[in-house]
Structures are given as structure tokens and as C-alpha cells.
Design a protein around this motif. Sequence first.
Motif, PDB file in Angstrom:
ATOM      1  N   ALA A 167      40.525  70.380 -13.264  1.00  0.00           N
ATOM      2  CA  ALA A 167      40.448  70.694 -11.835  1.00  0.00           C
ATOM      3  C   ALA A 167      41.847  70.734 -11.256  1.00  0.00           C
ATOM      4  CB  ALA A 167      39.607  69.654 -11.088  1.00  0.00           C
ATOM      5  N   ARG A 168      42.006  71.549 -10.202  1.00  0.00           N
ATOM      6  CA  ARG A 168      43.290  71.680  -9.526  1.00  0.00           C
ATOM      7  C   ARG A 168      43.085  71.445  -8.033  1.00  0.00           C
ATOM      8  NH1 ARG A 168      47.421  74.240 -12.301  1.00  0.00           N
ATOM      9  NH2 ARG A 168      48.321  75.045 -10.367  1.00  0.00           N
ATOM     10  N   SER A 169      43.977  70.675  -7.453  1.00  0.00           N
ATOM     11  CA  SER A 169      43.940  70.413  -6.018  1.00  0.00           C
ATOM     12  C   SER A 169      45.078  71.167  -5.342  1.00  0.00           C
ATOM     13  CB  SER A 169      44.073  68.913  -5.740  1.00  0.00           C
ATOM     14  OG  SER A 169      42.997  68.207  -6.322  1.00  0.00           O
ATOM     15  N   PRO A 170      44.878  71.592  -4.091  1.00  0.00           N
ATOM     16  CA  PRO A 170      45.925  72.372  -3.405  1.00  0.00           C
ATOM     17  C   PRO A 170      47.168  71.543  -3.126  1.00  0.00           C
ATOM     18  CG  PRO A 170      44.183  71.774  -1.868  1.00  0.00           C
ATOM     19  CD  PRO A 170      43.703  71.368  -3.234  1.00  0.00           C
ATOM     20  N   GLN A 171      48.256  72.251  -2.874  1.00  0.00           N
ATOM     21  CA  GLN A 171      49.521  71.590  -2.542  1.00  0.00           C
ATOM     22  C   GLN A 171      49.407  70.898  -1.192  1.00  0.00           C
ATOM     23  OE1 GLN A 171      52.458  74.674  -2.468  1.00  0.00           O
ATOM     24  NE2 GLN A 171      51.640  75.655  -0.662  1.00  0.00           N
ATOM     25  N   GLY A 172      50.285  69.957  -0.974  1.00  0.00           N
ATOM     26  CA  GLY A 172      50.235  69.192   0.268  1.00  0.00           C
ATOM     27  C   GLY A 172      51.546  68.499   0.544  1.00  0.00           C
ATOM     28  N   LYS A 173      51.518  67.630   1.539  1.00  0.00           N
ATOM     29  CA  LYS A 173      52.717  66.928   1.962  1.00  0.00           C
ATOM     30  C   LYS A 173      52.358  65.512   2.377  1.00  0.00           C
ATOM     31  CE  LYS A 173      56.535  67.314   5.298  1.00  0.00           C
ATOM     32  NZ  LYS A 173      57.093  68.122   6.416  1.00  0.00           N
ATOM     33  N   SER A 174      53.095  64.567   1.827  1.00  0.00           N
ATOM     34  CA  SER A 174      52.924  63.167   2.195  1.00  0.00           C
ATOM     35  C   SER A 174      54.088  62.772   3.092  1.00  0.00           C
ATOM     36  CB  SER A 174      52.874  62.275   0.953  1.00  0.00           C
ATOM     37  OG  SER A 174      52.749  60.922   1.321  1.00  0.00           O
ATOM     38  N   LYS A 175      53.777  62.418   4.336  1.00  0.00           N
ATOM     39  CA  LYS A 175      54.831  62.055   5.281  1.00  0.00           C
ATOM     40  C   LYS A 175      55.505  60.751   4.873  1.00  0.00           C
ATOM     41  CE  LYS A 175      52.636  64.391   9.179  1.00  0.00           C
ATOM     42  NZ  LYS A 175      52.093  64.246  10.555  1.00  0.00           N
ATOM     43  N   ALA A 176      56.609  60.468   5.534  1.00  0.00           N
ATOM     44  CA  ALA A 176      57.394  59.277   5.215  1.00  0.00           C
ATOM     45  C   ALA A 176      56.536  58.027   5.362  1.00  0.00           C
ATOM     46  CB  ALA A 176      58.621  59.192   6.126  1.00  0.00           C
ATOM     47  N   ARG A 177      56.531  57.220   4.267  1.00  0.00           N
ATOM     48  CA  ARG A 177      55.835  55.936   4.240  1.00  0.00           C
ATOM     49  C   ARG A 177      54.350  56.077   4.594  1.00  0.00           C
ATOM     50  NH1 ARG A 177      59.318  52.056   3.390  1.00  0.00           N
ATOM     51  NH2 ARG A 177      57.862  50.424   4.030  1.00  0.00           N
ATOM     52  N   LYS A 178      53.749  57.172   4.101  1.00  0.00           N
ATOM     53  CA  LYS A 178      52.330  57.415   4.323  1.00  0.00           C
ATOM     54  C   LYS A 178      51.633  57.624   2.978  1.00  0.00           C
ATOM     55  CE  LYS A 178      52.445  57.392   8.852  1.00  0.00           C
ATOM     56  NZ  LYS A 178      51.725  56.386   9.663  1.00  0.00           N
ATOM     57  N   THR A 179      50.301  57.558   3.005  1.00  0.00           N
ATOM     58  CA  THR A 179      49.493  57.740   1.805  1.00  0.00           C
ATOM     59  C   THR A 179      48.523  58.896   2.026  1.00  0.00           C
ATOM     60  OG1 THR A 179      49.618  55.386   1.248  1.00  0.00           O
ATOM     61  CG2 THR A 179      47.864  56.659   0.213  1.00  0.00           C
ATOM     62  N   VAL A 180      48.470  59.787   1.059  1.00  0.00           N
ATOM     63  CA  VAL A 180      47.558  60.930   1.101  1.00  0.00           C
ATOM     64  C   VAL A 180      46.490  60.722   0.034  1.00  0.00           C
ATOM     65  CG1 VAL A 180      47.331  63.417   0.766  1.00  0.00           C
ATOM     66  CG2 VAL A 180      49.309  62.514   1.956  1.00  0.00           C
ATOM     67  N   ARG A 181      45.231  60.908   0.427  1.00  0.00           N
ATOM     68  CA  ARG A 181      44.124  60.749  -0.518  1.00  0.00           C
ATOM     69  C   ARG A 181      43.532  62.113  -0.828  1.00  0.00           C
ATOM     70  NH1 ARG A 181      40.891  55.199   0.667  1.00  0.00           N
ATOM     71  NH2 ARG A 181      40.284  55.659  -1.485  1.00  0.00           N
ATOM     72  N   MET A 182      43.185  62.294  -2.093  1.00  0.00           N
ATOM     73  CA  MET A 182      42.614  63.554  -2.559  1.00  0.00           C
ATOM     74  C   MET A 182      41.320  63.266  -3.304  1.00  0.00           C
ATOM     75  SD  MET A 182      46.090  65.385  -4.005  1.00  0.00           S
ATOM     76  CE  MET A 182      46.510  63.930  -4.976  1.00  0.00           C
ATOM     77  N   ASN A 183      40.278  64.004  -2.962  1.00  0.00           N
ATOM     78  CA  ASN A 183      39.019  63.921  -3.684  1.00  0.00           C
ATOM     79  C   ASN A 183      38.942  65.094  -4.648  1.00  0.00           C
ATOM     80  OD1 ASN A 183      37.953  61.578  -2.389  1.00  0.00           O
ATOM     81  ND2 ASN A 183      37.500  62.818  -0.585  1.00  0.00           N
ATOM     82  N   ILE A 184      38.986  64.786  -5.916  1.00  0.00           N
ATOM     83  CA  ILE A 184      39.031  65.821  -6.958  1.00  0.00           C
ATOM     84  C   ILE A 184      37.685  65.870  -7.671  1.00  0.00           C
ATOM     85  CG2 ILE A 184      40.212  66.608  -9.034  1.00  0.00           C
ATOM     86  CD1 ILE A 184      42.639  64.994  -8.128  1.00  0.00           C
ATOM     87  N   THR A 185      37.088  67.047  -7.699  1.00  0.00           N
ATOM     88  CA  THR A 185      35.806  67.251  -8.380  1.00  0.00           C
ATOM     89  C   THR A 185      36.046  68.004  -9.680  1.00  0.00           C
ATOM     90  OG1 THR A 185      34.632  67.318  -6.260  1.00  0.00           O
ATOM     91  CG2 THR A 185      33.497  68.222  -8.183  1.00  0.00           C
ATOM     92  N   ILE A 186      35.575  67.425 -10.774  1.00  0.00           N
ATOM     93  CA  ILE A 186      35.802  68.005 -12.097  1.00  0.00           C
ATOM     94  C   ILE A 186      34.453  68.258 -12.761  1.00  0.00           C
ATOM     95  CG2 ILE A 186      37.000  67.732 -14.297  1.00  0.00           C
ATOM     96  CD1 ILE A 186      38.638  65.499 -12.872  1.00  0.00           C
ATOM     97  N   ASP A 187      34.231  69.494 -13.152  1.00  0.00           N
ATOM     98  CA  ASP A 187      33.013  69.849 -13.888  1.00  0.00           C
ATOM     99  C   ASP A 187      33.268  69.690 -15.380  1.00  0.00           C
ATOM    100  OD1 ASP A 187      31.521  70.458 -11.611  1.00  0.00           O
ATOM    101  OD2 ASP A 187      32.324  72.502 -11.533  1.00  0.00           O
ATOM    102  N   ILE A 188      32.432  68.870 -16.005  1.00  0.00           N
ATOM    103  CA  ILE A 188      32.578  68.597 -17.432  1.00  0.00           C
ATOM    104  C   ILE A 188      31.621  69.485 -18.226  1.00  0.00           C
ATOM    105  CG2 ILE A 188      32.518  66.824 -19.215  1.00  0.00           C
ATOM    106  CD1 ILE A 188      34.636  66.385 -17.052  1.00  0.00           C
ATOM    107  N   ILE A 189      32.147  70.154 -19.222  1.00  0.00           N
ATOM    108  CA  ILE A 189      31.320  70.984 -20.104  1.00  0.00           C
ATOM    109  C   ILE A 189      30.745  70.070 -21.191  1.00  0.00           C
ATOM    110  CG2 ILE A 189      31.287  72.998 -21.615  1.00  0.00           C
ATOM    111  CD1 ILE A 189      33.769  74.008 -20.127  1.00  0.00           C
TER     112      ILE A 189
END
Length: 226
Positions: free
Chosen positions: A135-157
Motif C-alpha cells: 500500500a502507498r500513502s500520499p505525501q504530506g507534511k509534519s509541522k514543527a514538533r507535531k505528529t501526523v497519523r496515517m491510516n494505511i489499508t493493505i489488501d493481502i492476497i
Amino acid sequence: MVDREQDRPLAPASDRPPSSDNDETSFNVKKRFHQRRCFKYCACISTFLFLVAIILIILIFTVFKVKDPIIRMNGVTVEKLDLVNTSGNLLPMPKSGSNMTIKADVSVKNPNYSSFKYSNTTTTISYRDTVVGEARSPQGKSKARKTVRMNITIDIITDKIVSHPGLQDDISTGLLTMNSYTSVSGRIKWLNMIKKHVVVKMNCSITVNITSQAIQDQKCAKKVKL
């Protein structure tokens, strides 16, 4: 008495300093004054610039030192895992032709005083060194002294898992162990002067309970490349 005062000789002309000498002396005094003042100004400016340079160096190596971004796997859930009972197996196994979905909660913490801009995030799932999902998640930006959370969905064959010769050993234990690999590549920029390319990698070992479809165990190791 008046006649005596008039008879006194005047001072000789040679004893009076010429006006040109007075001008030259005054010029030298003013010149030395300007030189001392310029020297003081230059000394003050040099001292100020030296102190600013020292402060900047201290800030660069302390407060503004580029720190490693922190990547975490906060949680993993398993969905759409179709099981089927087969002959010879006491426990059910993944159904051939179906897909299993894994949702991963990944966070990227930026401890720096400048932003961390990252490109597409790639996450792969492998079973016994065989890639079974990506799976691939889009590009992003984490501001100074901040935390970015990403929910990644992966389909397993699941066909790649079912066809693997080592599956029977895992089925007998009721546990399915898979490995996840996440890579985040980006750049930290401070005041357009300091640019640092950073690659954060995380390897996780995920053990899934086949019957309950829950995560039994999870171990992660992180690596940062500057």
C-alpha cells in the motif's frame, strides 16, 4: 609711567607660532579622535558579530539540531479474513481466492523546530519473505514538533499465503506471522539554510491469531538514515 610702558619692546615675531602650525596640530588631533572612534565602532561591531556567530552555532548544535523523526506502528487490525476448514487440519485456514485486509495506524512524529515534508509512504506485508500485499500513502507534511497519523489499508492476497509450503506449520499453531516494512522519505528544512534529507524505515513482526483474527503479538524496529 606711561612713557616707560611705551618704551617696552614688543615680543619678537619669531616667538609667535605661525597659523599653519596651529591648523596642522588641530587636524592631527581631530584625525586621532576620528581614528579612535572608528576603532571603537569596529571593535563593537566585531564583538557583536562574534557573539551572534557564537549564538547561532550554539543554536544549530542544540535547539536547531536536526533530530530523527519518530515513526510508530500504533495499532494493526485484521479484516475480511475468510477461513475455511480443510481435511486434515484441526484449525481453519485462509480461504483460497479471497482477500484479507490489514489496517495499520502509523504515526510520524517530528521533534524538530522545522517542518518535515515527506513523499509517498510505502508499506509492504510479507509472509515468509514473500510479498503478499502493498500500500502507498500520499505525501504530506509534519509541522514543527507535531505528529501526523496515517491510516494505511493493505489488501493481502491470500493465494500467495495458501500456496506457501510453510503455511501448514503455522496453521498447526493457530498463528500466522507476517512482516511489515514501512519507509518514509522526506526533507527537513530550517529557514531555507539547512536542508537535511531523511529516510525513516520501520520493520515489524506481526503475529495474527487465525481463529480470533486478532493481533497476538507485534514487535517493531526502526532505523533512520540522514
